[in-house]
Write an enzyme that holds these catalytic residues in place. Structure first.
Site, PDB file in Angstrom:
ATOM      1  N   ASP A   1       0.785  -1.241   0.000  1.00 23.96           N
ATOM      2  CA  ASP A   1       0.000   0.000   0.000  1.00 23.96           C
ATOM      3  C   ASP A   1       0.819   1.295   0.000  1.00 23.96           C
ATOM      4  O   ASP A   1       1.825   1.400   0.705  1.00 23.96           O
ATOM      5  CB  ASP A   1      -0.871   0.087   1.260  1.00 23.96           C
ATOM      6  CG  ASP A   1      -1.549  -1.194   1.618  1.00 23.96           C
ATOM      7  OD1 ASP A   1      -1.495  -2.149   0.831  1.00 23.96           O
ATOM      8  OD2 ASP A   1      -2.139  -1.250   2.711  1.00 23.96           O
TER       9      ASP A   1
ATOM     10  N   GLU B   1     -10.401  -2.858   4.194  1.00 23.10           N
ATOM     11  CA  GLU B   1      -9.107  -2.298   4.600  1.00 23.10           C
ATOM     12  C   GLU B   1      -8.958  -0.892   4.026  1.00 23.10           C
ATOM     13  O   GLU B   1      -9.684  -0.492   3.120  1.00 23.10           O
ATOM     14  CB  GLU B   1      -7.959  -3.166   4.063  1.00 23.10           C
ATOM     15  CG  GLU B   1      -8.028  -4.624   4.485  1.00 23.10           C
ATOM     16  CD  GLU B   1      -6.844  -5.447   3.984  1.00 23.10           C
ATOM     17  OE1 GLU B   1      -6.256  -6.146   4.818  1.00 23.10           O
ATOM     18  OE2 GLU B   1      -6.518  -5.412   2.788  1.00 23.10           O
TER      19      GLU B   1
HETATM   20  C1  FRU Z   1      -3.764  -3.789   2.724  1.00 17.80           C
HETATM   21  C2  FRU Z   1      -3.111  -4.221   4.024  1.00 17.80           C
HETATM   22  C3  FRU Z   1      -3.472  -3.265   5.128  1.00 17.80           C
HETATM   23  C4  FRU Z   1      -2.315  -3.387   6.083  1.00 17.80           C
HETATM   24  C5  FRU Z   1      -1.162  -3.602   5.152  1.00 17.80           C
HETATM   25  C6  FRU Z   1      -0.082  -4.470   5.717  1.00 17.80           C
HETATM   26  O1  FRU Z   1      -3.127  -4.185   1.576  1.00 17.80           O
HETATM   27  O2  FRU Z   1      -3.488  -5.545   4.341  1.00 17.80           O
HETATM   28  O3  FRU Z   1      -4.721  -3.538   5.720  1.00 17.80           O
HETATM   29  O4  FRU Z   1      -2.154  -2.267   6.893  1.00 17.80           O
HETATM   30  O5  FRU Z   1      -1.684  -4.178   3.974  1.00 17.80           O
HETATM   31  O6  FRU Z   1       1.050  -4.483   4.914  1.00 17.80           O
END
Ligand code: FRU
Length: 494
Positions: A22, A207
């Site tokens: 992300d 998320e």
């Molecule tokens: C989304 C996610 C988020 C988390 C991150 C961990 O892609 O699963 O929810 O904070 O990646 O790397």
């Protein structure tokens, strides 16, 4: 002739090496755009989650910076990772982290992911601040919000002028919910409300939420609030994407308009975890989103070399009222992308194509392509991209089901994950209107924007060669393509 393909994009952000997922903490601070990103300093698969960092003058050419927030051991056998989050510019020093006169803190709020082998995982919201935009200090009274639960993550914070307070949106992934909190100082937070559960796509956990306000482009005087979350995909089957809700936010509660949910931002397989920038110049008027161009369904095995994972181009979001008087979001590459257009390789007012027509001046794999499809009675009409022998990626209008599609089933290397070879579809409006197409091709990825961004699809591709050609095509009968303009794109990343 078999030069090894690294699949490193040329005008999309990718880390210098190793893994990213992300984008985090997108913000304009000290005259520069900042991107932070989920980063593994130790390898090219997920792990040791830290915040990588880069800065830019235009959101396109990024200068890599040292890791901003690095995972660390807690000394008792547990370790803390920095999961996704946000960065805000605390102009009025509400936090008090600025010590000298006029010192403006950059405050990162992230999910502290603590893995205590044995007792399990906990996720809580924590803070670190910087006074130079590079080096961060963790707040000594973390965590800020702790529900003593495992899945509670991805805070996004903004300053709401009307209510004169900081607002946080954060996900309860397994409950298909977001929570809204308020704070005067970024340190103490109180729960305002919750949203979700009854609404939208619940095929996957929720998320990386975001919340922002936008004027309605074709209805002067109206503004709407939007919540975006990452989760299920329009072509479900376990795929991932981003949905959105449109409604109102009164400083406490988000009330969605009654619309046919779920609504999705992008119908490709590789656009996830997008958030918008904070504190942009011009009073933060533009709402600009960058997303992770990948999918958890195969991200660990994509065949790129020396790095893994990358971002979409920045996209400006807007709201419009469609032909059925319903609000919808569109998203389109920011104007800064256009500055990286190089030579105009082809320009043609109109051409009628039956079967296939080679675009003979076009080669290479970094292009900005524009044309208009005049609807005909052809079952399929569109373009073959990155063509090399039998391999190609198709983007076309499909008359039978009135959709625009990307077909990457024969795009090259497709064998690294069962969900990868696929055909994506986005429904088109039920009109006879021409379709305006814009396609960004950057070596290993294709972003398609139809009708100024009303229909969007993003897909990774892994062609087998750099020696590629391009063709327009129309099945059975002729289709007229108008206003064809194709530019070579310049490199913005080293
Ligand atoms: C989304 C996610 C988020 C988390 C991150 C961990 O892609 O699963 O929810 O904070 O990646 O790397």
């Amino acid at each position: 002739s078999t030069k090894e393909m690294t699949y490193r994009p040329a005008f999309h952000f990718a880390p210098p090496q190793n893994w990213t997922n992300d984008p985090n903490g997108l913000v304009f601070y000290n005259d520069q755009y900042h991107i932070f990103y989920q980063y593994n300093p130790e390898g090219d698969t997920w792990g040791h989650m830290s915040w990588g960092h880069a800065t830019s003058k235009d959101m396109m050419k990024w200068e890599h910076q040292p890791v901003a927030l690095q995972d660390y051991p807690n000394g008792n056998g547990t370790s803390t990772m920095f999961f996704s989050g946000t960065a805000v510019v605390d102009k009025n020093n509400t936090s008090g982290f600025g010590k000298k006169d006029g010192e403006i803190p950059l405050v990162a709020i992230y999910t502290a992911h603590i893995d205590s082998s044995g007792t399990g995982i906990s996720q809580s919201q924590s803070l670190a601040y910087s006074l130079d935009g590079k080096q961060f200090t963790r707040y000594d009274k973390n965590p800020l919000i702790d529900l003593h639960t495992r899945d509670f993550r991805d805070p996004k914070v903004f300053w709401q002028e009307q209510s004169k307070q900081w607002i946080m949106i954060v996900a309860k992934p397994l409950d298909f919910k977001v929570q809204l909190y308020a704070s005067p100082d970024l340190k103490s937070w109180s729960l305002l409300s919750e949203f979700g559960d009854k609404f939208g796509d619940k095929s996957k956990i929720w998320e990386c939420p975001d919340i922002f306000e936008l004027p309605v482009e074709n209805e002067p005087g109206t503004t709407k609030w939007v919540i975006t979350v990452s989760g299920g995909h329009p072509q479900q089957n376990g795929n991932l994407g981003m949905q959105y809700f449109i409604g109102n936010f009164d400083g406490k509660t988000f009330t969605p308009d009654i619309l046919q949910y779920p609504l999705y931002l992008d119908y490709g397989k590789d656009f996830y975890a997008g958030i918008i920038f904070n504190n942009l110049p011009d009073n933060d008027k533009r709402k600009i989103m960058i997303g992770w161009e990948n999918s958890w369904e195969y991200a660990a095995t994509t065949p790129s070399k020396g790095f893994r994972g990358q971002m979409s181009v920045p996209r400006e979001l807007s709201i419009y009222k469609n032909e059925n008087s319903e609000y919808r979001i569109k998203s389109f590459p920011v104007r800064e992308v256009t500055s990286y257009r190089g030579q105009l390789l082809a320009t043609q007012n109109s051409v009628a194509v039956t079967g296939s027509k080679l675009l003979n001046s076009i080669s290479g794999s970094m292009l900005d392509i524009e044309f208009i499809i005049k609807k005909s009675s052809a079952e399929q009409a569109g373009i073959k991209l990155l063509k090399h022998g039998e391999n190609q990626t198709l983007v076309y209008y499909n008359k039978i089901d009135n959709t625009l599609k990307i077909d990457r089933t024969k795009s090259g290397n497709v064998g690294f994950g069962p969900k990868f070879p696929s055909i994506e579809s986005v429904p088109m409006p039920d009109t006879n209107d021409d379709i305006a197409i814009r396609i960004l091709v950057d070596r290993n990825n294709i972003e398609v924007f139809a009708n100024g961004g009303k229909q969007v699809m993003t897909d990774l591709v892994f062609p087998l060669s750099e020696k590629v050609s391009y063709e327009l095509f129309s099945t059975e009968v002729a289709t007229t393509f108008k206003n064809i303009n194709i530019w070579e794109m310049k490199t913005s990343m080293e």
